[in-house]
Design an enzyme around this catalytic site. Structure first.
Site, PDB file in Angstrom:
ATOM      1  N   GLU A   1     -92.964  34.603 -25.277  1.00 17.70           N
ATOM      2  CA  GLU A   1     -92.476  34.648 -26.657  1.00 17.70           C
ATOM      3  C   GLU A   1     -93.314  33.727 -27.536  1.00 17.70           C
ATOM      4  O   GLU A   1     -93.528  33.991 -28.702  1.00 17.70           O
ATOM      5  CB  GLU A   1     -90.989  34.226 -26.684  1.00 17.70           C
ATOM      6  CG  GLU A   1     -90.229  34.809 -27.849  1.00 17.70           C
ATOM      7  CD  GLU A   1     -88.787  34.309 -27.904  1.00 17.70           C
ATOM      8  OE1 GLU A   1     -88.343  33.576 -27.011  1.00 17.70           O
ATOM      9  OE2 GLU A   1     -88.116  34.659 -28.897  1.00 17.70           O
TER      10      GLU A   1
ATOM     11  N   ARG B   1     -87.578  26.053 -15.177  1.00 16.94           N
ATOM     12  CA  ARG B   1     -86.113  26.150 -15.220  1.00 16.94           C
ATOM     13  C   ARG B   1     -85.556  27.104 -14.173  1.00 16.94           C
ATOM     14  O   ARG B   1     -84.404  26.984 -13.762  1.00 16.94           O
ATOM     15  CB  ARG B   1     -85.670  26.545 -16.641  1.00 16.94           C
ATOM     16  CG  ARG B   1     -85.839  25.417 -17.627  1.00 16.94           C
ATOM     17  CD  ARG B   1     -85.635  25.888 -19.049  1.00 16.94           C
ATOM     18  NE  ARG B   1     -86.884  26.211 -19.706  1.00 16.94           N
ATOM     19  CZ  ARG B   1     -86.997  27.008 -20.764  1.00 16.94           C
ATOM     20  NH1 ARG B   1     -85.929  27.579 -21.272  1.00 16.94           N
ATOM     21  NH2 ARG B   1     -88.170  27.230 -21.322  1.00 16.94           N
TER      22      ARG B   1
HETATM   23  O1  LIG Z   1     -89.411  36.572 -20.832  1.00 10.64           O
HETATM   24  P1  LIG Z   1     -90.504  35.666 -21.295  1.00 10.64           P
HETATM   25  O2  LIG Z   1     -90.936  35.972 -22.714  1.00 10.64           O
HETATM   26  O3  LIG Z   1     -91.672  35.631 -20.365  1.00 10.64           O
HETATM   27  O4  LIG Z   1     -89.909  34.188 -21.400  1.00 10.64           O
HETATM   28  C1  LIG Z   1     -89.060  33.625 -20.451  1.00 10.64           C
HETATM   29  C2  LIG Z   1     -89.651  32.423 -19.800  1.00 10.64           C
HETATM   30  O5  LIG Z   1     -89.895  31.387 -20.772  1.00 10.64           O
HETATM   31  C3  LIG Z   1     -89.312  30.176 -20.307  1.00 10.64           C
HETATM   32  O6  LIG Z   1     -90.167  29.436 -19.520  1.00 10.64           O
HETATM   33  P2  LIG Z   1     -91.412  28.600 -20.039  1.00 10.64           P
HETATM   34  O7  LIG Z   1     -92.666  29.407 -19.798  1.00 10.64           O
HETATM   35  O8  LIG Z   1     -91.164  28.148 -21.441  1.00 10.64           O
HETATM   36  O9  LIG Z   1     -91.501  27.417 -19.002  1.00 10.64           O
HETATM   37  P3  LIG Z   1     -90.539  26.233 -18.521  1.00 10.64           P
HETATM   38  O10 LIG Z   1     -89.437  26.837 -17.672  1.00 10.64           O
HETATM   39  O11 LIG Z   1     -91.480  25.436 -17.696  1.00 10.64           O
HETATM   40  O12 LIG Z   1     -90.003  25.514 -19.730  1.00 10.64           O
HETATM   41  C4  LIG Z   1     -88.124  30.635 -19.475  1.00 10.64           C
HETATM   42  O13 LIG Z   1     -87.712  29.643 -18.570  1.00 10.64           O
HETATM   43  C5  LIG Z   1     -88.690  31.848 -18.782  1.00 10.64           C
HETATM   44  O14 LIG Z   1     -89.392  31.522 -17.601  1.00 10.64           O
HETATM   45  N1  LIG Z   2     -85.929  31.587 -27.078  1.00 15.38           N
HETATM   46  C1  LIG Z   2     -86.127  30.933 -25.939  1.00 15.38           C
HETATM   47  N2  LIG Z   2     -85.333  29.902 -25.584  1.00 15.38           N
HETATM   48  C2  LIG Z   2     -85.534  29.244 -24.408  1.00 15.38           C
HETATM   49  N3  LIG Z   2     -86.509  29.574 -23.554  1.00 15.38           N
HETATM   50  C3  LIG Z   2     -87.313  30.599 -23.864  1.00 15.38           C
HETATM   51  N4  LIG Z   2     -88.344  31.158 -23.211  1.00 15.38           N
HETATM   52  C4  LIG Z   2     -88.836  32.157 -23.970  1.00 15.38           C
HETATM   53  N5  LIG Z   2     -88.135  32.284 -25.097  1.00 15.38           N
HETATM   54  C5  LIG Z   2     -87.173  31.317 -25.056  1.00 15.38           C
END
Ligand SMILES: O=P(O)(O)OC[C@H]1O[C@H](OP(=O)(O)OP(=O)(O)O)[C@H](O)[C@@H]1O
Ligand SMILES: Nc1ncnc2[nH]cnc12
Length: 170
Positions: free
Chosen positions: A95, A58
């Site tokens: 998370e 994202r």
């Molecule tokens: O602060 P944190 O606890 O590290 O979480 C935040 C990250 O989690 C999500 O990505 P995700 O790893 O779910 O990947 P995506 O963007 O491919 O869905 C979001 O886009 C951040 O990159």
């Molecule tokens: N609560 C949340 N919603 C969307 N993206 C996330 N990445 C980590 N935590 C998230």
């Protein structure tokens, strides 16, 4: 314009106790997408940086759009096995789970100043791993910019003292 209206909140997704903040409704609405970008750009426009580093997946959407608007280069940090040529890797916890991130060794030069962009900061694990990758190449992270910050998880503490900017807070 109230951008909070454009974020869909899913309770207990992907697991119990997590409220997932889905940015897809915002991305689909051109006015909300533009307003979100304008607000993110406004927060960083006076900071001196050479490149935006965006985090898969994202972070690519918002980071690349911001780089286009600010007329600076875009550098991807990706999940393992996606980048060609030589990479360095860093593992991190988030998370909900554990993952690794990679950057190409020649993506940045020593001394480069970088803004890291992602859609959301939760625990800060992704952000800290991205910062470590940038610094391993001798470059400097001057700030982080997010659309969404999950305040309770205090992710900004993981990347102190680098400044953290966010548009929406939960
Ligand atoms: O602060 P944190 O606890 O590290 O979480 C935040 C990250 O989690 C999500 O990505 P995700 O790893 O779910 O990947 P995506 O963007 O491919 O869905 C979001 O886009 C951040 O990159
Ligand atoms: N609560 C949340 N919603 C969307 N993206 C996330 N990445 C980590 N935590 C998230």
């Amino acid at each position: 314009m109230d951008l909070y209206q454009s974020i869909r909140s899913l309770k207990d997704y992907p697991e119990e106790g997590i409220t997932f903040r889905d940015i897809n409704p915002l991305l689909k609405d051109p006015k909300a997408f533009q307003e979100a970008l304008d607000q993110m750009v406004a927060k960083v426009k006076d900071i001196d940086f050479d490149h935006i580093v965006g985090v898969e997946a994202r972070g690519f959407i918002l980071g690349a759009a911001m780089a286009h608007e600010l007329k600076c280069g875009f550098v991807p940090v990706r999940k393992p096995g996606k980048l060609v040529a030589e990479v360095i890797q860093k593992s991190y916890s988030l998370e909900y789970g554990q993952d690794s991130l990679e950057i190409q060794k020649d993506a940045l030069d020593p001394g480069d100043k970088v803004l890291i962009v992602d859609d959301l900061i939760a625990t800060g694990g992704t952000s800290k791993a991205s910062k470590d990758l940038v610094e391993a190449l001798g470059a400097q992270v001057v700030a982080f910019c997010y659309l969404i910050e999950l305040k309770d998880l205090d992710g900004r503490k993981r990347v102190e003292p680098t400044p953290v900017y966010s548009v929406l807070q939960y």
